[in-house]
Write an enzyme that holds these catalytic residues in place. Structure first.
Site, PDB file in Angstrom:
ATOM      1  CG  HIS A   1      24.164  72.273 -22.119  1.00 33.62           C
ATOM      2  ND1 HIS A   1      23.211  71.295 -21.971  1.00 33.62           N
ATOM      3  CD2 HIS A   1      24.517  72.271 -23.433  1.00 33.62           C
ATOM      4  CE1 HIS A   1      22.998  70.704 -23.132  1.00 33.62           C
ATOM      5  NE2 HIS A   1      23.771  71.275 -24.040  1.00 33.62           N
TER       6      HIS A   1
ATOM      7  CB  SER B   1      22.746  78.388 -26.758  1.00 30.63           C
ATOM      8  OG  SER B   1      22.431  77.178 -27.436  1.00 30.63           O
TER       9      SER B   1
END
Length: 293
Positions: free
Chosen positions: A167, A227
């Site tokens: 993020h 991720s």
């Protein structure tokens, strides 16, 4: 409870004040008493945090730092090959450390000049209305724990790798950060849980698992893909659909497996126009019409 909640290990507090993180039986650290005690302690620090107070600093162990170094190095290689140009440029400006897990204050200090976003601690699941609503104030709730050392390239739940490498690299882009801010503003307009769920699912298929076509290649911009060491290698095998808010908000999906269907934009501008435009205008009536269609 929304299905996204299943991603997080539940956190409870006893009447005596003891904080417990309840790991699933499949979690790599479930049989490691030291890891479980560590998770409980980190969660307790997050639960004790109050807005305006100093962000808790975690004294990460050498083992935890090694996990970060392994994952950061491997994901950096994957990003060069698979991440969108917008993410790569933002990540270059953010310049997250590879040699150590950054404290949340360190992430905020790097992010604020780029997009105004700052990080605050979360013990685990944050209710969706609070989580998404905080984007209006450019606040991102982040976990601080790290995955188990026995599986550095795998985690069954969002950890600091997801929250920061996923993020924060996305939020370092002012264009993506503006979309997050529209999400936060939208939450203030939504009254029903059904509308909030619809918004969360559009977010899932865009800011978490979004892909974009660049120079004839499909590249990822979603934090969930950025991720994930495994899924970032597989997303090009997914069935690609054009951006479609109705489909994204009503699709049935399994959070425990690689996503078989992804929604592909033709440019970052299309993401801003279609996804950002939806978040900027959505209300309960708009969602009701989508759900009735």
């Amino acid at each position: 409870m929304f299905t996204e909640a299943q991603l997080y290990s539940p956190v409870t507090t006893s009447t005596q004040g003891d904080v417990t993180v309840h790991l699933s039986e499949e979690h790599p650290g479930v049989n490691d008493p030291d890891y479980r005690a560590r998770r409980n302690a980190i969660a307790a620090r997050a639960l004790a945090y109050r807005p305006g107070s100093p962000t808790p600093r975690i004294d990460y162990t050498d083992e935890e730092q090694q996990v970060w170094r392994i994952v950061s190095t491997e994901l950096a290689r994957k990003h060069e090959r698979y991440a969108s140009a917008e993410v790569l440029a933002a990540a270059g400006r953010l310049a997250l450390p590879v040699d150590h897990i950054p404290q949340l204050d360190e992430v905020s200090a790097r992010l604020v000049p780029l997009s105004g976003f700052r990080y605050v601690p979360a013990a685990g699941l944050v209710p969706l209305r609070e989580f998404f609503g905080s984007f209006a104030d450019r606040i991102f709730h982040s976990t601080q724990y790290i995955r188990h050392h026995s599986a550095p390239l795998y985690t069954p739940e969002p950890d600091a790798v997801h929250e920061i490498i996923g993020h924060a690299n996305q939020l370092a882009s002012p264009r993506f950060a503006a979309i997050y801010a529209e999400v936060g503003a939208a939450v203030a307009r939504l009254e029903t849980d059904a509308a909030l769920k619809f918004l969360a699912d559009v977010f899932w298929f865009s800011m978490e698992f979004g892909v974009v076509r660049e120079r004839g290649e499909v590249r990822c911009y979603g934090a969930g893909l950025l991720s994930s060491y495994g899924e970032i290698e597989e997303f090009r095998e997914a069935e690609l659909h054009p951006l479609n808010i109705h489909e994204m908000g009503t699709a049935v999906y399994d959070i425990t497996h690689y996503q078989p269907v992804l929604y592909c934009a033709e440019s970052i501008s299309e993401i801003e126009d279609v996804v950002g435009g939806f978040f900027a205008t959505v209300n309960d009536d708009v969602v009701a019409r989508h759900r009735a269609a």
